[in-house]
Design a protein around this motif. Structure first.
Motif, PDB file in Angstrom:
ATOM      1  N   ASP A 174       0.780  -1.240   0.000  1.00  0.00           N
ATOM      2  CA  ASP A 174       0.000   0.000   0.000  1.00  0.00           C
ATOM      3  C   ASP A 174       0.810   1.288   0.000  1.00  0.00           C
ATOM      4  O   ASP A 174       0.306   2.322  -0.446  1.00  0.00           O
ATOM      5  CB  ASP A 174      -0.952   0.015   1.207  1.00  0.00           C
ATOM      6  CG  ASP A 174      -2.161  -0.877   0.959  1.00  0.00           C
ATOM      7  OD1 ASP A 174      -2.185  -1.564  -0.082  1.00  0.00           O
ATOM      8  OD2 ASP A 174      -3.078  -0.880   1.794  1.00  0.00           O
ATOM      9  N   LEU A 178      -0.439   3.643  -3.090  1.00  0.00           N
ATOM     10  CA  LEU A 178      -1.384   4.721  -2.804  1.00  0.00           C
ATOM     11  C   LEU A 178      -0.829   6.071  -3.255  1.00  0.00           C
ATOM     12  O   LEU A 178      -1.592   6.988  -3.564  1.00  0.00           O
ATOM     13  CB  LEU A 178      -1.851   4.695  -1.360  1.00  0.00           C
ATOM     14  CG  LEU A 178      -2.948   3.610  -1.313  1.00  0.00           C
ATOM     15  CD1 LEU A 178      -3.029   2.917  -0.004  1.00  0.00           C
ATOM     16  CD2 LEU A 178      -4.284   4.160  -1.727  1.00  0.00           C
ATOM     17  N   TYR A 181      -1.923   5.924  -6.721  1.00  0.00           N
ATOM     18  CA  TYR A 181      -3.395   6.115  -6.723  1.00  0.00           C
ATOM     19  C   TYR A 181      -3.738   7.613  -6.774  1.00  0.00           C
ATOM     20  O   TYR A 181      -4.465   8.070  -7.651  1.00  0.00           O
ATOM     21  CB  TYR A 181      -3.887   5.486  -5.429  1.00  0.00           C
ATOM     22  CG  TYR A 181      -5.360   5.428  -5.123  1.00  0.00           C
ATOM     23  CD1 TYR A 181      -6.248   4.749  -5.949  1.00  0.00           C
ATOM     24  CD2 TYR A 181      -5.853   5.985  -3.929  1.00  0.00           C
ATOM     25  CE1 TYR A 181      -7.600   4.634  -5.598  1.00  0.00           C
ATOM     26  CE2 TYR A 181      -7.183   5.866  -3.582  1.00  0.00           C
ATOM     27  CZ  TYR A 181      -8.053   5.193  -4.417  1.00  0.00           C
ATOM     28  OH  TYR A 181      -9.384   5.068  -4.060  1.00  0.00           O
ATOM     29  N   SER A 215      -3.385   1.788  -9.549  1.00  0.00           N
ATOM     30  CA  SER A 215      -2.844   1.354  -8.250  1.00  0.00           C
ATOM     31  C   SER A 215      -2.972  -0.159  -8.072  1.00  0.00           C
ATOM     32  O   SER A 215      -2.063  -0.798  -7.546  1.00  0.00           O
ATOM     33  CB  SER A 215      -3.523   2.105  -7.109  1.00  0.00           C
ATOM     34  OG  SER A 215      -4.895   1.822  -7.100  1.00  0.00           O
ATOM     35  N   TRP A 216      -4.071  -0.755  -8.546  1.00  0.00           N
ATOM     36  CA  TRP A 216      -4.231  -2.201  -8.344  1.00  0.00           C
ATOM     37  C   TRP A 216      -3.351  -3.023  -9.271  1.00  0.00           C
ATOM     38  O   TRP A 216      -2.912  -4.113  -8.902  1.00  0.00           O
ATOM     39  CB  TRP A 216      -5.698  -2.614  -8.447  1.00  0.00           C
ATOM     40  CG  TRP A 216      -6.406  -2.390  -7.149  1.00  0.00           C
ATOM     41  CD1 TRP A 216      -7.337  -1.433  -6.877  1.00  0.00           C
ATOM     42  CD2 TRP A 216      -6.199  -3.096  -5.913  1.00  0.00           C
ATOM     43  NE1 TRP A 216      -7.730  -1.499  -5.558  1.00  0.00           N
ATOM     44  CE2 TRP A 216      -7.049  -2.513  -4.954  1.00  0.00           C
ATOM     45  CE3 TRP A 216      -5.373  -4.156  -5.531  1.00  0.00           C
ATOM     46  CZ2 TRP A 216      -7.099  -2.967  -3.621  1.00  0.00           C
ATOM     47  CZ3 TRP A 216      -5.418  -4.595  -4.211  1.00  0.00           C
ATOM     48  CH2 TRP A 216      -6.273  -4.007  -3.278  1.00  0.00           C
ATOM     49  N   ARG A 268     -12.554  -4.809 -10.978  1.00  0.00           N
ATOM     50  CA  ARG A 268     -13.193  -4.346  -9.747  1.00  0.00           C
ATOM     51  C   ARG A 268     -12.781  -2.904  -9.431  1.00  0.00           C
ATOM     52  O   ARG A 268     -13.581  -2.099  -8.962  1.00  0.00           O
ATOM     53  CB  ARG A 268     -12.770  -5.273  -8.598  1.00  0.00           C
ATOM     54  CG  ARG A 268     -13.139  -4.806  -7.228  1.00  0.00           C
ATOM     55  CD  ARG A 268     -12.449  -5.637  -6.157  1.00  0.00           C
ATOM     56  NE  ARG A 268     -12.636  -5.019  -4.867  1.00  0.00           N
ATOM     57  CZ  ARG A 268     -11.894  -4.027  -4.393  1.00  0.00           C
ATOM     58  NH1 ARG A 268     -10.904  -3.518  -5.101  1.00  0.00           N
ATOM     59  NH2 ARG A 268     -12.142  -3.510  -3.205  1.00  0.00           N
ATOM     60  N   ASN A 273     -13.511   2.514  -7.391  1.00  0.00           N
ATOM     61  CA  ASN A 273     -12.808   3.766  -7.113  1.00  0.00           C
ATOM     62  C   ASN A 273     -13.432   4.963  -7.813  1.00  0.00           C
ATOM     63  O   ASN A 273     -13.303   6.089  -7.332  1.00  0.00           O
ATOM     64  CB  ASN A 273     -11.320   3.600  -7.396  1.00  0.00           C
ATOM     65  CG  ASN A 273     -10.711   2.656  -6.383  1.00  0.00           C
ATOM     66  OD1 ASN A 273     -10.524   3.028  -5.228  1.00  0.00           O
ATOM     67  ND2 ASN A 273     -10.475   1.410  -6.791  1.00  0.00           N
TER      68      ASN A 273
HETATM   69  C1  LIG Z   1      -3.956  -0.451  -4.565  1.00  0.00           C
HETATM   70  N1  LIG Z   1      -4.629  -0.132  -3.348  1.00  0.00           N
HETATM   71  C2  LIG Z   1      -4.217  -0.828  -2.172  1.00  0.00           C
HETATM   72  C3  LIG Z   1      -5.600   0.849  -3.300  1.00  0.00           C
HETATM   73  N2  LIG Z   1      -5.892   1.496  -4.265  1.00  0.00           N
HETATM   74  N3  LIG Z   1      -6.129   1.106  -2.138  1.00  0.00           N
HETATM   75  C4  LIG Z   1      -7.110   2.146  -1.970  1.00  0.00           C
HETATM   76  C5  LIG Z   1      -8.372   1.474  -1.669  1.00  0.00           C
HETATM   77  C6  LIG Z   1      -9.443   1.882  -2.563  1.00  0.00           C
HETATM   78  C7  LIG Z   1     -10.636   0.965  -2.541  1.00  0.00           C
HETATM   79  N4  LIG Z   1     -11.136   0.745  -1.198  1.00  0.00           N
HETATM   80  C8  LIG Z   1     -10.342  -0.365  -3.205  1.00  0.00           C
HETATM   81  O1  LIG Z   1     -10.432  -1.383  -2.523  1.00  0.00           O
HETATM   82  O2  LIG Z   1     -10.071  -0.391  -4.381  1.00  0.00           O
END
Ligand SMILES: CN(C)C(=N)NCCC[C@H](N)C(=O)O
Length: 288
Positions: A174, A178, A181, A215-216, A268, A273
């Motif tokens: 993370d 992030l 992100y 980010s994912w 997802r 997001n």
């Molecule tokens: C790549 N990571 C860890 C994130 N982008 N984290 C932010 C969480 C955003 C949202 N709750 C989600 O589960 O996608």
């Protein structure tokens, strides 16, 4: 300290979480169990064996804890930017912060939220991995009867540190992602918004969706390792640490193991997001 940022982070996270949980369950199963042949096979088998409810296993604790986790993430991010740039959320439209400041603030938010997230994420992953159908009289009972029972069992069997199993992998996942992100979100909003104005709803949705994907995609390799380390306690201690988990996973399954769940994580990430950022922006504007 702008308290609204914490509350907006909480509500927006809960909306996104409920929407994305069924995808998250499929992803966790694909990352930690080798019996599924792919996304479709996993979905069909969950539905047949566990009904629609199978997709929502382990959701109650994340919904309850998202208040803390997301308000820490968005609140720390925004307050770190306030410290770095001395501008509030509204002022930042007219005076955009540098990408370095956005990245650093995002990493700080990611680092701190990981510690709040770790025990709740562990319980979620353990419950999502239970393949037993809903308890019926006479049927075998799953190991954990619910989130509280899961937390209590881990505490009893592994001690308080057991609740933080996988926390280091989660922090490594993370902290940089992030940063990515928030950079993606702010960068796209800045690109498609006239100088000094608030981004339109369409811009927020698209920028939020792509921020989730960027980010994912980068988080998936460590997401696989994190999920495996969280399941590790069940079979006794198999991995000696993050590196050991990486090396033995690659030895057994090849480097492709780091891409497990990538497609479903990305699919997802967009809606979850997009909705998260849309509600975050609107709540903040609504509170002025
Ligand atoms: C790549 N990571 C860890 C994130 N982008 N984290 C932010 C969480 C955003 C949202 N709750 C989600 O589960 O996608």
């Amino acid at each position: 300290m702008p308290v609204e940022e914490f509350v907006a982070g909480w509500i927006s996270g809960a909306v996104g979480l409920v929407l994305g949980h069924p995808f998250d369950t499929v992803k966790v199963r694909l990352q930690t169990q080798t019996t599924y042949r792919g996304i479709a096979d996993c979905m069909v088998r969950i539905y047949r064996h566990e009904s629609l409810l199978g997709f929502f296993k382990g959701m109650s604790f994340p919904v309850a804890s998202i208040a803390v986790v997301n308000s820490v993430l968005f609140g720390v991010y925004s307050n770190a930017l306030l410290l770095l740039t001395a501008t509030s959320h509204q002022e930042r439209r007219a005076q955009p912060p540098s990408y370095m400041h956005i990245f650093l603030a995002g990493c700080t938010g990611g680092f701190l939220q990981a510690y709040f997230l770790a025990p709740f994420d562990l319980i979620k992953v353990r419950l999502q991995n239970q393949t037993e159908p809903r308890a019926q009289p006479g049927s075998p009972r799953p190991r954990y009867q619910g989130p509280m029972h899961c937390a209590a069992s881990i505490f009893q069997e592994e001690g308080p540190r057991g609740l933080f199993r996988g926390a280091w992998a989660l922090t490594l996942r993370d902290t940089p992602t992030l940063g990515i992100y928030f950079i993606t979100y702010e960068g796209l909003c800045h690109q498609y918004t006239p100088e000094g104005q608030n981004p339109s709803s369409a811009t927020v949705l698209v920028a939020g969706g792509f921020a989730g994907i960027a980010s994912w995609v980068t988080a998936t390799p460590l997401d696989v390792i994190k999920s495996r380390m969280q399941m590790d306690g069940l079979r006794g201690k198999v991995y000696r640490g993050v590196l050991d988990c990486m090396v033995s996973s690659v030895r057994q399954e090849g480097v492709g193991v780091f891409l497990r769940g990538l497609t479903i994580n990305s699919a997802r990430a967009f809606p979850v997001n997009a909705v998260t950022f849309l509600s975050y922006e609107y709540l903040l504007r609504w509170w002025g």
